[in-house]
Design a protein around this motif. Sequence first.
Motif, short mmCIF file in Angstrom:
data_model
loop_
_atom_site.label_atom_id
_atom_site.label_comp_id
_atom_site.label_asym_id
_atom_site.label_seq_id
_atom_site.Cartn_x
_atom_site.Cartn_y
_atom_site.Cartn_z
N ALA A 294 0.83 -1.21 0.00
CA ALA A 294 0.00 0.00 0.00
C ALA A 294 0.86 1.25 0.00
N HIS A 295 1.91 1.28 0.81
CA HIS A 295 2.78 2.46 0.85
C HIS A 295 3.51 2.64 -0.48
N ALA A 296 3.95 1.53 -1.09
CA ALA A 296 4.64 1.64 -2.38
C ALA A 296 3.70 2.16 -3.46
N ARG A 297 2.47 1.68 -3.48
CA ARG A 297 1.52 2.18 -4.47
C ARG A 297 1.19 3.65 -4.24
N GLU A 298 1.08 4.06 -2.97
CA GLU A 298 0.80 5.47 -2.69
C GLU A 298 1.94 6.36 -3.17
N ALA A 299 3.18 5.91 -2.95
CA ALA A 299 4.32 6.71 -3.41
C ALA A 299 4.35 6.83 -4.93
N LEU A 300 4.02 5.76 -5.63
CA LEU A 300 3.98 5.81 -7.09
C LEU A 300 2.84 6.69 -7.59
N ALA A 301 1.66 6.54 -6.97
CA ALA A 301 0.50 7.32 -7.41
C ALA A 301 0.66 8.80 -7.09
N GLU A 302 1.42 9.13 -6.04
CA GLU A 302 1.62 10.53 -5.70
C GLU A 302 2.44 11.25 -6.76
#
Length: 420
Positions: A294-302
């Motif tokens: 979840a944190h990795a996807r949030e960093a990419l989506a940001e």
Amino acid sequence: MTQSPAIPLPPPKERRRLREAASLTRAQLASRVGVTSETVRGWETGRSTPRGRKGEKYAKLLGSLGDEAGVTPDQDGAADSDDLEPTPGAVLSRRAARARRKTAPDRKRPVAKDRGRGPVTVPDRSRAPVPHGHRVILTERPRTTPPRRPDEAITALTPDQAFDALYAFCAPALVRQTYLLTGRRELARESVERAFQIAWQRWPEVARDRDPAGWVRAMAYECALSPWHRLRPRFRHPEPPPPDAFDRALMDTLLKLPPSYRRTLVLYDGVGLGLPETAAETEASTRAAVNRLAHAREALAERLPELADPETLHWRLVELASVERLRAAKPSVVRRGGERRARFWTRAAIAFTVALIGTTALTVRTAPTHYEPPVPEGETVQGVPPRMAPGPLSESERELRAKLRKEQQRGPDRLLPQPW
């Protein structure tokens, strides 16, 4: 929360039998359901359970396959299942299948979401011919001989052939995966070669493993993410980035993630493993793997809002890994390199042991056999008068000297030795 599919699923053994009866490979079935072939393999081996909308779609597809073949699924448990993990013997069949697919005519692929550079297409292999070596069960004709188990294929292969088959099947994909982890082409090739060299040194263990490809993949990831690479002079400077601006942004974002987050993202969204398999390979709990993902996807989506969709993220990772012309060395070269490395370290260990034994023997030979007390340090003696030079004679001493000289002249002659 995801729910189990409402349609009852057959046992794992029956799922594989229905797929093979319809002359479908795992990749073809995965493209129909919308998952990866690794996920389908987990469903067919019983390591994971289909859930959510994908599970319902998978259950409906199995039901339609059973209706088309006119087969009633067995309701026996999976306890008597003879499905085994992919073995090096079965890798040869996959290698032949890949060659068959290359010779087959290209087909259009359905359009997926893209970041603006044009549509990304997905290969449709649902109607591709069945590769040679895949076991197909035809229920219309009874079998005259029992099906051949994968164990029999292993006995027909030498260790060199089994290793070469596993390397040819896994190495190209592993080089691309490690490139996503490191962003370095040379380090990706080196890590994969080192992982296979270790696998060749431990081949009896790897050959009996349930998932040899997973064993080598975990070792390659460990070699690629080793923190000692930063001390090597050749890896202190970054390599040229990808030519496309979006690919550069995606690679920079991936490299800024912590290694554990990056590895979890590549395994789940890139390779297509399930959460239990991803957690097991990263040596973490399922909850920790979910948080990292979840944190990795949030960093990419940001930074890249176009990658908020997991399906788009998957195809972007695949495309980024496929842009570079990454090629692995030949399996024979890797085997010989591993054997040379093993011989070198074996000889180095023998030489060190001999030097240690020689040093110990010399020490024992030259060591003293009894106790010798140390010589004490000198001490200063007090009260000793200093040495002085003789001074002039006194009057009495001069008179005595003169007297003695006179008496010596008046005395008898000195005795001399008589001649013979």
